[in-house]
Design a protein around this motif. Structure first.
Motif, PDB file in Angstrom:
ATOM      1  N   GLY A 178       0.887  -1.345   0.091  1.00  0.00           N
ATOM      2  CA  GLY A 178       0.027   0.108   0.037  1.00  0.00           C
ATOM      3  C   GLY A 178       0.815   1.225  -0.074  1.00  0.00           C
ATOM      4  N   VAL A 179       2.014   1.373   0.783  1.00  0.00           N
ATOM      5  CA  VAL A 179       3.022   2.469   0.628  1.00  0.00           C
ATOM      6  C   VAL A 179       3.415   2.462  -0.676  1.00  0.00           C
ATOM      7  CG1 VAL A 179       5.108   3.122   1.643  1.00  0.00           C
ATOM      8  CG2 VAL A 179       3.407   2.300   3.256  1.00  0.00           C
ATOM      9  N   ILE A 180       3.929   1.487  -1.145  1.00  0.00           N
ATOM     10  CA  ILE A 180       4.411   1.665  -2.730  1.00  0.00           C
ATOM     11  C   ILE A 180       3.613   2.030  -3.665  1.00  0.00           C
ATOM     12  CG2 ILE A 180       5.708   0.191  -4.313  1.00  0.00           C
ATOM     13  CD1 ILE A 180       6.787  -1.567  -2.227  1.00  0.00           C
ATOM     14  N   MET A 181       2.287   1.651  -3.451  1.00  0.00           N
ATOM     15  CA  MET A 181       1.386   1.986  -4.386  1.00  0.00           C
ATOM     16  C   MET A 181       0.775   3.500  -4.246  1.00  0.00           C
ATOM     17  SD  MET A 181      -1.130  -1.578  -4.253  1.00  0.00           S
ATOM     18  CE  MET A 181      -2.717  -0.436  -4.827  1.00  0.00           C
ATOM     19  N   SER A 182       0.898   3.991  -2.980  1.00  0.00           N
ATOM     20  CA  SER A 182       0.671   5.415  -2.558  1.00  0.00           C
ATOM     21  C   SER A 182       1.748   6.224  -3.028  1.00  0.00           C
ATOM     22  CB  SER A 182       0.531   5.449  -1.158  1.00  0.00           C
ATOM     23  OG  SER A 182      -0.708   4.729  -0.739  1.00  0.00           O
ATOM     24  N   TYR A 183       3.015   5.817  -3.237  1.00  0.00           N
ATOM     25  CA  TYR A 183       4.157   6.507  -3.515  1.00  0.00           C
ATOM     26  C   TYR A 183       3.721   7.093  -5.080  1.00  0.00           C
ATOM     27  CZ  TYR A 183       8.802   7.575  -5.667  1.00  0.00           C
ATOM     28  OH  TYR A 183       9.601   8.218  -6.301  1.00  0.00           O
ATOM     29  N   TYR A 184       3.120   5.937  -5.961  1.00  0.00           N
ATOM     30  CA  TYR A 184       2.774   6.172  -7.258  1.00  0.00           C
ATOM     31  C   TYR A 184       1.642   6.616  -7.557  1.00  0.00           C
ATOM     32  CZ  TYR A 184       7.110   3.532  -8.423  1.00  0.00           C
ATOM     33  OH  TYR A 184       8.541   3.155  -8.531  1.00  0.00           O
ATOM     34  N   GLY A 185       1.048   7.185  -6.321  1.00  0.00           N
ATOM     35  CA  GLY A 185      -0.423   7.984  -6.441  1.00  0.00           C
ATOM     36  C   GLY A 185      -1.432   7.610  -5.950  1.00  0.00           C
ATOM     37  N   TRP A 186      -1.483   6.392  -5.420  1.00  0.00           N
ATOM     38  CA  TRP A 186      -2.747   5.640  -4.800  1.00  0.00           C
ATOM     39  C   TRP A 186      -3.341   6.516  -3.684  1.00  0.00           C
ATOM     40  CZ3 TRP A 186      -3.720   1.145  -1.503  1.00  0.00           C
ATOM     41  CH2 TRP A 186      -5.006   0.858  -1.288  1.00  0.00           C
ATOM     42  N   ASP A 187      -4.721   6.814  -3.543  1.00  0.00           N
ATOM     43  CA  ASP A 187      -5.107   7.363  -2.326  1.00  0.00           C
ATOM     44  C   ASP A 187      -5.477   6.412  -1.146  1.00  0.00           C
ATOM     45  OD1 ASP A 187      -7.492   6.437  -3.401  1.00  0.00           O
ATOM     46  OD2 ASP A 187      -8.601   8.371  -3.459  1.00  0.00           O
ATOM     47  N   GLY A 188      -5.440   5.433  -1.403  1.00  0.00           N
ATOM     48  CA  GLY A 188      -5.737   4.386  -0.228  1.00  0.00           C
ATOM     49  C   GLY A 188      -7.187   3.986  -0.509  1.00  0.00           C
ATOM     50  N   LYS A 189      -8.078   4.679  -1.383  1.00  0.00           N
ATOM     51  CA  LYS A 189      -9.423   4.431  -1.283  1.00  0.00           C
ATOM     52  C   LYS A 189      -9.992   3.791  -2.649  1.00  0.00           C
ATOM     53  CE  LYS A 189      -9.826   7.936   2.041  1.00  0.00           C
ATOM     54  NZ  LYS A 189     -10.258   9.356   2.367  1.00  0.00           N
ATOM     55  N   CYS A 190      -9.716   4.627  -3.561  1.00  0.00           N
ATOM     56  CA  CYS A 190     -10.313   4.516  -4.835  1.00  0.00           C
ATOM     57  C   CYS A 190      -9.931   3.309  -5.657  1.00  0.00           C
ATOM     58  CB  CYS A 190      -9.927   5.369  -5.866  1.00  0.00           C
ATOM     59  SG  CYS A 190     -10.686   5.567  -7.561  1.00  0.00           S
ATOM     60  N   ILE A 191     -10.747   2.123  -5.776  1.00  0.00           N
ATOM     61  CA  ILE A 191     -10.495   0.830  -6.456  1.00  0.00           C
ATOM     62  C   ILE A 191     -10.230   1.144  -7.752  1.00  0.00           C
ATOM     63  CG2 ILE A 191     -11.320  -1.069  -6.838  1.00  0.00           C
ATOM     64  CD1 ILE A 191     -13.097  -1.082  -4.311  1.00  0.00           C
ATOM     65  N   THR A 192     -10.786   1.948  -8.587  1.00  0.00           N
ATOM     66  CA  THR A 192     -10.545   2.266  -9.937  1.00  0.00           C
ATOM     67  C   THR A 192      -9.127   2.842 -10.488  1.00  0.00           C
ATOM     68  OG1 THR A 192     -11.427   4.471 -10.012  1.00  0.00           O
ATOM     69  CG2 THR A 192     -12.857   2.564 -10.688  1.00  0.00           C
ATOM     70  N   THR A 193      -8.484   3.327  -9.286  1.00  0.00           N
ATOM     71  CA  THR A 193      -7.271   3.573  -9.604  1.00  0.00           C
ATOM     72  C   THR A 193      -6.059   2.751  -8.745  1.00  0.00           C
ATOM     73  OG1 THR A 193      -6.979   5.222  -7.528  1.00  0.00           O
ATOM     74  CG2 THR A 193      -7.685   6.143  -9.779  1.00  0.00           C
ATOM     75  N   ALA A 194      -6.458   2.018  -8.105  1.00  0.00           N
ATOM     76  CA  ALA A 194      -5.750   1.107  -7.466  1.00  0.00           C
ATOM     77  C   ALA A 194      -5.151  -0.007  -8.148  1.00  0.00           C
ATOM     78  CB  ALA A 194      -6.420   0.181  -6.291  1.00  0.00           C
ATOM     79  N   GLU A 195      -5.731  -0.428  -9.406  1.00  0.00           N
ATOM     80  CA  GLU A 195      -5.131  -1.215 -10.330  1.00  0.00           C
ATOM     81  C   GLU A 195      -3.937  -0.695 -11.052  1.00  0.00           C
ATOM     82  OE1 GLU A 195      -6.565  -3.135 -14.370  1.00  0.00           O
ATOM     83  OE2 GLU A 195      -7.960  -3.473 -12.703  1.00  0.00           O
ATOM     84  N   ARG A 196      -4.057   0.794 -11.281  1.00  0.00           N
ATOM     85  CA  ARG A 196      -2.831   1.425 -12.102  1.00  0.00           C
ATOM     86  C   ARG A 196      -1.850   1.567 -11.201  1.00  0.00           C
ATOM     87  NH1 ARG A 196      -5.485   6.263 -15.529  1.00  0.00           N
ATOM     88  NH2 ARG A 196      -4.459   5.409 -17.213  1.00  0.00           N
ATOM     89  N   ARG A 197      -2.040   1.759 -10.082  1.00  0.00           N
ATOM     90  CA  ARG A 197      -0.900   2.024  -9.074  1.00  0.00           C
ATOM     91  C   ARG A 197      -0.253   0.631  -8.698  1.00  0.00           C
ATOM     92  NH1 ARG A 197      -3.253   6.056 -11.114  1.00  0.00           N
ATOM     93  NH2 ARG A 197      -3.719   7.973  -9.850  1.00  0.00           N
ATOM     94  N   LEU A 198      -1.179  -0.381  -8.557  1.00  0.00           N
ATOM     95  CA  LEU A 198      -0.481  -1.624  -8.331  1.00  0.00           C
ATOM     96  C   LEU A 198       0.360  -1.997  -9.554  1.00  0.00           C
ATOM     97  CD1 LEU A 198      -0.286  -4.426  -6.696  1.00  0.00           C
ATOM     98  CD2 LEU A 198      -2.204  -5.287  -7.927  1.00  0.00           C
ATOM     99  N   TYR A 199      -0.045  -1.764 -10.657  1.00  0.00           N
ATOM    100  CA  TYR A 199       0.774  -2.032 -11.823  1.00  0.00           C
ATOM    101  C   TYR A 199       2.035  -1.251 -11.786  1.00  0.00           C
ATOM    102  CZ  TYR A 199       2.211  -2.327 -16.814  1.00  0.00           C
ATOM    103  OH  TYR A 199       2.977  -2.726 -17.792  1.00  0.00           O
ATOM    104  N   ALA A 200       1.947  -0.003 -11.430  1.00  0.00           N
ATOM    105  CA  ALA A 200       3.191   0.937 -11.318  1.00  0.00           C
ATOM    106  C   ALA A 200       4.148   0.252 -10.214  1.00  0.00           C
ATOM    107  CB  ALA A 200       2.824   2.239 -11.175  1.00  0.00           C
TER     108      ALA A 200
END
Length: 144
Positions: free
Chosen positions: A79-101
């Motif tokens: 979650g920290v790494i995903m947040s570093y790439y822009g994830w807000d910790g809530k939005c599921i639709t952006t989580a996939e992109r952040r996980l990919y990054a």
């Protein structure tokens, strides 16, 4: 033919990551007091290793287990790494992109996502995980 044209129009992963990093730095500058802005901005503008992300960016979150985020300011290592790439910790639709990054960054660093999750969920702190990565990936001198 049309599919090839669409692929050419899509930005590369590195372009997407640079954009996210720039947005993140701007967000941090807006929400951080003046004394920390230049230090954090300088640190984040460099290409950050996974251990640097955990050390620097992980300080903003309370560490949790078994889930990426809890909606209350808690993050696991992924979650920290995903947040570093822009994830807000809530939005599921952006989580996939952040996980990919995050997965791209892990792959480039030769780090297993499963290993990070196992370390996190077994009780290792962000700092301990970063230390482990430095020891096992020979990055100790370049990260500090």
């Amino acid at each position: 033919m049309a599919q090839q044209q669409l692929i050419k129009q899509e930005p590369s992963v590195s372009q997407i990551l640079r954009t996210y990093k720039k947005q993140l730095t701007q967000n941090i500058e807006r929400h951080t007091d003046g004394s920390n802005i230049s230090t954090m901005s300088q640190q984040l503008n460099q290409e950050s290793s996974i251990s640097q992300i955990l050390r620097i960016y992980g300080k903003q979150f309370r560490q949790i287990r078994k889930q990426y985020a809890d909606g209350l300011g808690g993050r696991c290592v992924m979650g920290v790494i995903m947040s570093y790439y822009g994830w807000d910790g809530k939005c599921i639709t952006t989580a996939e992109r952040r996980l990919y990054a995050a997965l791209v960054a892990l792959r480039q660093a030769g780090i297993s996502k499963e290993l990070l999750i196992e370390l996190n969920d077994s009780g290792a702190t962000f700092e301990e995980i970063a230390d482990y990565l430095d020891r096992t990936h020979g990055l100790a001198n370049s990260n500090r």
